[in-house]
Design a protein around this motif. Structure first.
Motif, short mmCIF file in Angstrom:
data_model
loop_
_atom_site.label_atom_id
_atom_site.label_comp_id
_atom_site.label_asym_id
_atom_site.label_seq_id
_atom_site.Cartn_x
_atom_site.Cartn_y
_atom_site.Cartn_z
N GLU A 167 7.57 7.15 1.69
CA GLU A 167 7.88 8.31 2.50
C GLU A 167 8.86 7.92 3.59
O GLU A 167 9.25 6.75 3.70
CB GLU A 167 6.59 8.88 3.09
N GLN A 168 9.24 8.89 4.41
CA GLN A 168 10.18 8.63 5.48
C GLN A 168 9.63 7.55 6.41
O GLN A 168 8.43 7.43 6.60
CB GLN A 168 10.44 9.89 6.29
N GLY A 169 10.53 6.79 6.98
CA GLY A 169 10.14 5.76 7.93
C GLY A 169 9.56 4.53 7.26
O GLY A 169 8.82 3.79 7.88
N ASN A 170 9.90 4.31 5.98
CA ASN A 170 9.40 3.15 5.24
C ASN A 170 7.88 3.05 5.28
O ASN A 170 7.31 1.99 5.47
CB ASN A 170 10.03 1.85 5.74
N ARG A 171 7.23 4.18 5.08
CA ARG A 171 5.77 4.22 4.98
C ARG A 171 5.42 4.52 3.54
O ARG A 171 6.17 5.17 2.83
CB ARG A 171 5.19 5.27 5.92
#
Length: 117
Positions: free
Chosen positions: A103-107
């Motif tokens: 997901e966004q933010g390298n999560r």
């Protein structure tokens, strides 16, 4: 006649007895684990975190090993071998599978988790 308990089983049972006050975790939303920049094991870490939260007696959970396969750019499939203490007190070995997505933010989130019956 009862067989003597192995040291490993005894320590697992003791750990569970000491953590009996722990409440079971609910999986209302996908479990997320932060990804360190450049770290290759992030999908496995997200799966490990989600499986540990979903199985009974998380204090006695053991992650034996895992294999991650990249399905497409942002989706992975992780298959892992785990050991855990079941609700009946027996130590069980099982295979689990996680669908993991970036997901966004390298999560990394785990929208689908397949646990042993």
């Amino acid at each position: 006649m009862l067989s003597p308990l192995s040291p490993r089983l005894l320590s697992t049972v003791l750990a569970v007895a000491l953590s009996a006050a722990a409440a079971p975790a609910a999986l209302a939303a996908p479990q997320e684990a932060p990804r360190a920049p450049g770290k290759e094991g992030a999908p496995e870490a997200a799966c490990k975190h989600a499986v540990k939260a979903a199985l009974p007696n998380p204090a006695s959970f053991k992650w034996v090993g895992a294999t991650a396969r990249q399905i497409d750019k942002d989706h992975y499939s992780v298959v892992a071998d785990v050991e855990y203490l079941a609700q009946d007190g027996a130590v069980r070995e099982a295979m689990v599978q996680c669908d993991v997505r970036r997901e966004q933010g390298n999560r990394f989130a785990v929208p689908k988790l397949r646990l042993p019956q």
